[in-house]
Design a protein around this motif. Structure first.
Motif, PDB file in Angstrom:
ATOM      1  N   ILE A  38       0.686  -0.796   0.235  1.00  0.00           N
ATOM      2  CA  ILE A  38      -0.152  -0.340  -0.088  1.00  0.00           C
ATOM      3  C   ILE A  38       0.940   1.568  -0.003  1.00  0.00           C
ATOM      4  O   ILE A  38       0.184   2.285  -0.803  1.00  0.00           O
ATOM      5  CB  ILE A  38      -0.845  -0.300   0.876  1.00  0.00           C
ATOM      6  N   GLY A  39       2.124   0.795   0.834  1.00  0.00           N
ATOM      7  CA  GLY A  39       2.730   2.086   1.012  1.00  0.00           C
ATOM      8  C   GLY A  39       3.692   3.448  -0.435  1.00  0.00           C
ATOM      9  O   GLY A  39       3.869   3.844  -0.243  1.00  0.00           O
ATOM     10  N   HIS A  41       1.797   3.115  -2.955  1.00  0.00           N
ATOM     11  CA  HIS A  41       0.899   4.243  -3.625  1.00  0.00           C
ATOM     12  C   HIS A  41       0.312   4.892  -3.090  1.00  0.00           C
ATOM     13  O   HIS A  41       0.053   6.004  -3.492  1.00  0.00           O
ATOM     14  CB  HIS A  41      -0.612   2.750  -3.588  1.00  0.00           C
ATOM     15  N   TRP A  42       0.512   4.746  -1.605  1.00  0.00           N
ATOM     16  CA  TRP A  42       0.064   6.640  -1.020  1.00  0.00           C
ATOM     17  C   TRP A  42       1.410   6.297  -0.090  1.00  0.00           C
ATOM     18  O   TRP A  42       1.669   6.051   0.785  1.00  0.00           O
ATOM     19  CB  TRP A  42      -0.887   6.331  -0.662  1.00  0.00           C
ATOM     20  N   HIS A  43       1.806   7.822   0.116  1.00  0.00           N
ATOM     21  CA  HIS A  43       3.091   8.008   0.668  1.00  0.00           C
ATOM     22  C   HIS A  43       3.003   8.057   2.036  1.00  0.00           C
ATOM     23  O   HIS A  43       3.674   8.090   2.572  1.00  0.00           O
ATOM     24  CB  HIS A  43       3.409   9.272   0.492  1.00  0.00           C
ATOM     25  N   PHE A  44       1.408   8.364   2.500  1.00  0.00           N
ATOM     26  CA  PHE A  44       1.717   8.571   4.107  1.00  0.00           C
ATOM     27  C   PHE A  44       1.886   6.892   4.428  1.00  0.00           C
ATOM     28  O   PHE A  44       2.501   6.516   5.546  1.00  0.00           O
ATOM     29  CB  PHE A  44       0.023   8.683   4.388  1.00  0.00           C
ATOM     30  N   PHE A  45       1.633   5.989   4.056  1.00  0.00           N
ATOM     31  CA  PHE A  45       1.223   4.470   4.179  1.00  0.00           C
ATOM     32  C   PHE A  45       2.671   4.015   3.924  1.00  0.00           C
ATOM     33  O   PHE A  45       3.207   3.654   4.375  1.00  0.00           O
ATOM     34  CB  PHE A  45       0.610   3.661   3.788  1.00  0.00           C
ATOM     35  N   GLN A  82       6.412   7.381  -5.080  1.00  0.00           N
ATOM     36  CA  GLN A  82       5.839   8.153  -5.669  1.00  0.00           C
ATOM     37  C   GLN A  82       6.060   9.144  -6.594  1.00  0.00           C
ATOM     38  O   GLN A  82       5.395   9.728  -7.660  1.00  0.00           O
ATOM     39  CB  GLN A  82       6.236   9.582  -4.091  1.00  0.00           C
ATOM     40  N   ARG A  85       4.210   6.721  -9.098  1.00  0.00           N
ATOM     41  CA  ARG A  85       2.609   8.348  -9.891  1.00  0.00           C
ATOM     42  C   ARG A  85       3.460   8.924 -10.468  1.00  0.00           C
ATOM     43  O   ARG A  85       1.773   9.931 -11.132  1.00  0.00           O
ATOM     44  CB  ARG A  85       1.887   8.657  -8.309  1.00  0.00           C
TER      45      ARG A  85
END
Length: 143
Positions: A38-39, A41-45, A82, A85
């Motif tokens: 998941i990380g 794809h989403w920087h927070f995770f 990131q 993306r």
């Protein structure tokens, strides 16, 4: 209309990081694999994955070049996710890889001169220098 395809270069360091983490930390690393996927794809995770990796390495007392390599690969996977993306130019990938892997010679340099320095943890100093270098390259690239 042509749909832009996402790059998946971030999977390369993620596989190496996951393998090294699993072989050194054992089953604890399995808890981080879903978060790692998941990380990218989403920087927070991704940052949570990076923090979790650091916590497991400290808990299992894994340091030195091996621990630093695992953290460097995890950081590389998150940041490359990131960049994937954003479809960053290939030169940005090269700068990121070079800046991240400068942590190993930095660690070796600090380890070599550590007998002459006040008592500080060598890995902490090297990690601090790598983070400073990373922040410098990140802010220099935005300008």
């Amino acid at each position: 209309m042509r749909r832009l395809q996402r790059r998946l270069y971030s999977l390369i360091p993620l596989v190496f990081s996951g393998y090294l983490l699993y072989t050194t930390a054992g089953e604890w690393a399995l808890l981080l694999f879903p978060l790692a996927l998941i990380g990218i794809h989403w920087h927070f995770f991704g940052m949570i994955f990076l923090i979790g990796t650091g916590i497991i390495l400290v808990y299992k007392n894994i340091g030195g070049v091996l621990g630093l390599s695992i953290v460097a690969l995890a950081l590389l996977a998150v940041e490359m996710g990131q960049m994937d993306r954003e479809r960053a130019p290939y030169e940005h990938y090269a700068v990121l890889v070079l800046a991240t892997f400068l942590s190993i010679p930095t660690y070796l340099l600090i380890y070599t001169i550590s007998p002459f320095l006040p008592k500080l943890e060598v890995t902490a100093i090297a990690a601090g220098l790598v983070l400073a270098l990373y922040l410098f390259t990140k802010t220099a690239g935005e300008g």
